[in-house]
Design a protein around this motif. Structure first.
Motif, PDB file in Angstrom:
ATOM      1  N   UNK A 277       0.804  -1.225   0.000  1.00  0.00           N
ATOM      2  CA  UNK A 277       0.000   0.000   0.000  1.00  0.00           C
ATOM      3  C   UNK A 277       0.837   1.275   0.000  1.00  0.00           C
ATOM      4  N   UNK A 278       2.153   1.152  -0.081  1.00  0.00           N
ATOM      5  CA  UNK A 278       3.017   2.331  -0.109  1.00  0.00           C
ATOM      6  C   UNK A 278       2.993   2.966  -1.495  1.00  0.00           C
ATOM      7  N   UNK A 279       2.746   4.265  -1.566  1.00  0.00           N
ATOM      8  CA  UNK A 279       2.649   4.952  -2.854  1.00  0.00           C
ATOM      9  C   UNK A 279       3.945   4.855  -3.655  1.00  0.00           C
ATOM     10  N   UNK A 280       5.062   4.779  -2.962  1.00  0.00           N
ATOM     11  CA  UNK A 280       6.340   4.671  -3.657  1.00  0.00           C
ATOM     12  C   UNK A 280       6.453   3.354  -4.429  1.00  0.00           C
ATOM     13  N   UNK A 281       5.638   2.393  -4.067  1.00  0.00           N
ATOM     14  CA  UNK A 281       5.711   1.071  -4.693  1.00  0.00           C
ATOM     15  C   UNK A 281       4.599   0.826  -5.706  1.00  0.00           C
ATOM     16  N   UNK A 282       3.677   1.776  -5.866  1.00  0.00           N
ATOM     17  CA  UNK A 282       2.572   1.607  -6.804  1.00  0.00           C
ATOM     18  C   UNK A 282       3.108   1.356  -8.213  1.00  0.00           C
ATOM     19  N   UNK A 283       2.464   0.437  -8.911  1.00  0.00           N
ATOM     20  CA  UNK A 283       2.800   0.181 -10.305  1.00  0.00           C
ATOM     21  C   UNK A 283       4.000  -0.710 -10.516  1.00  0.00           C
ATOM     22  N   UNK A 284       4.572  -1.226  -9.445  1.00  0.00           N
ATOM     23  CA  UNK A 284       5.762  -2.067  -9.563  1.00  0.00           C
ATOM     24  C   UNK A 284       5.406  -3.513  -9.220  1.00  0.00           C
ATOM     25  N   UNK A 285       5.678  -4.396 -10.157  1.00  0.00           N
ATOM     26  CA  UNK A 285       5.322  -5.808  -9.973  1.00  0.00           C
ATOM     27  C   UNK A 285       5.996  -6.410  -8.755  1.00  0.00           C
ATOM     28  N   UNK A 286       7.202  -5.931  -8.439  1.00  0.00           N
ATOM     29  CA  UNK A 286       7.947  -6.484  -7.315  1.00  0.00           C
ATOM     30  C   UNK A 286       7.291  -6.209  -5.966  1.00  0.00           C
ATOM     31  N   UNK A 287       6.353  -5.263  -5.940  1.00  0.00           N
ATOM     32  CA  UNK A 287       5.684  -4.928  -4.689  1.00  0.00           C
ATOM     33  C   UNK A 287       4.409  -5.749  -4.475  1.00  0.00           C
ATOM     34  N   UNK A 288       4.182  -6.711  -5.357  1.00  0.00           N
ATOM     35  CA  UNK A 288       3.026  -7.595  -5.255  1.00  0.00           C
ATOM     36  C   UNK A 288       3.490  -9.033  -5.035  1.00  0.00           C
ATOM     37  N   UNK A 289       2.621  -9.860  -4.489  1.00  0.00           N
ATOM     38  CA  UNK A 289       2.908 -11.276  -4.304  1.00  0.00           C
ATOM     39  C   UNK A 289       1.645 -12.085  -4.585  1.00  0.00           C
ATOM     40  N   UNK A 290       1.805 -13.209  -5.283  1.00  0.00           N
ATOM     41  CA  UNK A 290       0.684 -14.111  -5.533  1.00  0.00           C
ATOM     42  C   UNK A 290       1.074 -15.502  -5.045  1.00  0.00           C
ATOM     43  N   UNK A 291       0.194 -16.112  -4.246  1.00  0.00           N
ATOM     44  CA  UNK A 291       0.442 -17.423  -3.660  1.00  0.00           C
ATOM     45  C   UNK A 291      -0.653 -18.402  -4.062  1.00  0.00           C
ATOM     46  N   UNK A 292      -0.229 -19.597  -4.481  1.00  0.00           N
ATOM     47  CA  UNK A 292      -1.180 -20.662  -4.832  1.00  0.00           C
ATOM     48  C   UNK A 292      -1.158 -21.734  -3.754  1.00  0.00           C
TER      49      UNK A 292
END
Length: 360
Positions: free
Chosen positions: A84-99
């Motif tokens: 949720x940090x604005x500095x990280x918006x739009x960057x894939x590295x700031x997301x995580x997907x778990x199966x």
């Protein structure tokens, strides 16, 4: 409309926000597709809550999608988290997907029957025919059954997506999680799903085709040119959009989602993603193979920009996440070992929105 065009439309499922999940009246489980809240964890697994690989901040849970595959003995859930940090918006590295996956026998051990109709709210609102694709409420099954009457390309492409949420309870949200402390949380909502094809009326389209062909015969005009031209108003709109963005991909994106602008998710396993801006030329090479088995990863679903304005914090002021669309890629074989004790990380790709204001 050509048969192949109809099949392409039918193989895409659209997720929309449904009723709010009120913990006092109803609960979610690992069999629930939802927005927000803490993720649910299968009883045999432990989920270590992820942090941002850029700023190391705590991520927020965005969506949970229950998506078992036909013929598989496993229940299957995908959870997506974002920084949720604005500095990280739009960057894939700031997301995580778990199966996460869990055998039916393992899930049954942790389940207790409950006669709570409200818990099945998300079930009733899945697309028409959901009752035929999932687990029967009155009988227990070891795996989501195949439907022999649906031997079509549509079924094959969806890989037997099970649209049925079980009406039995499971591990509540928050249990089975290893939390680093208080975590930011979005207000939870159920996700309902409809077939994109339901927004297109074949009869009307066939009628329009006949009119166009008749016009071509009478006036000597190419029908295909007429189909590709949406009229002076649309052409004007296109020119304005093109001038504003220089991006024809964005216009195509807007036209495609116009049939259901409230969609927050598009599911099409082994299908094609809908890009909001032109992807990198090497986008296919960007998607790495599965870390566990080495198989290729395939597109499974994407999160849509309409979700941005629907994310409401319940414990953190100003909590938000901004994006254009988030493309989720998962292992083609959906590999899983019975010895797995934690979810497997998959791959995602974030595209920023060239005109976020359209969705606010």
């Amino acid at each position: 409309m050509a048969a192949e065009q109809r099949q392409f439309i039918e193989c895409v499922l659209l997720g929309t926000r449904d009723a709010e999940i009120d913990s006092k009246r109803n609960t979610s489980s690992c069999f629930t597709s939802k927005i927000g809240e803490l993720p649910n964890c299968f009883p045999s697994l432990t989920l270590r809550y992820p942090s941002c690989s850029i700023c190391n901040g705590i991520l927020v849970h965005v969506v949970q999608v229950y998506c078992p595959l036909e013929g598989s003995p496993y229940h299957r859930t995908v959870n997506v988290f974002a920084c949720p940090s604005r500095e990280c918006f739009g960057k894939s590295e700031s997301w995580t997907v778990l199966r996460s996956q869990c055998l039916e026998t393992e899930a049954t051990q942790a389940q207790q029957p409950k006669a709570n109709e409200e818990a099945a709210m998300a079930t009733r609102d899945w697309c028409e025919g959901a009752d035929d694709w999932g687990i029967d409420e009155e009988t227990e099954s070891s795996a989501p059954p195949a439907n022999s009457s649906m031997e079509t390309d549509f079924t094959n492409q969806l890989q037997g997506l099970n649209l049925r949420e079980q009406t039995q309870s499971s591990v509540p949200a928050g249990e089975g999680l290893l939390l680093p402390g208080p975590v930011p949380t979005f207000q939870p909502y159920y996700i309902s799903v409809v077939d994109e094809g339901e927004f297109c009326v074949d009869a009307d389209m066939d009628h329009a085709q006949r009119l166009l062909k008749e016009y071509q015969r009478r006036e000597g005009v190419d029908v295909q040119q007429l189909i590709s031209c949406d009229g002076e108003g649309e052409s004007e709109k296109y020119e304005k959009t093109k001038a504003r963005h220089g991006d024809e991909i964005f216009l195509k994106f807007m036209k495609k989602i116009s049939v259901c602008q409230e969609q927050v998710l598009r599911y099409s396993r082994k299908g094609q993603p809908l890009f909001i801006t032109a992807p990198p030329s090497n986008v296919k090479q960007m998607v790495p193979c599965c870390r566990s088995c080495g198989s290729p990863r395939i597109f499974e679903f994407q999160i849509m920009p309409a979700l941005v304005s629907m994310l409401k914090s319940i414990n953190t002021d100003g909590l938000t996440v901004e994006f254009g669309t988030v493309l989720i890629y998962t292992c083609e074989k959906s590999c899983w070992s019975p010895s797995n004790q934690t979810p497997l990380e998959e791959f995602l790709f974030v595209q920023t929105d060239p005109d976020q204001k359209f969705f606010k």
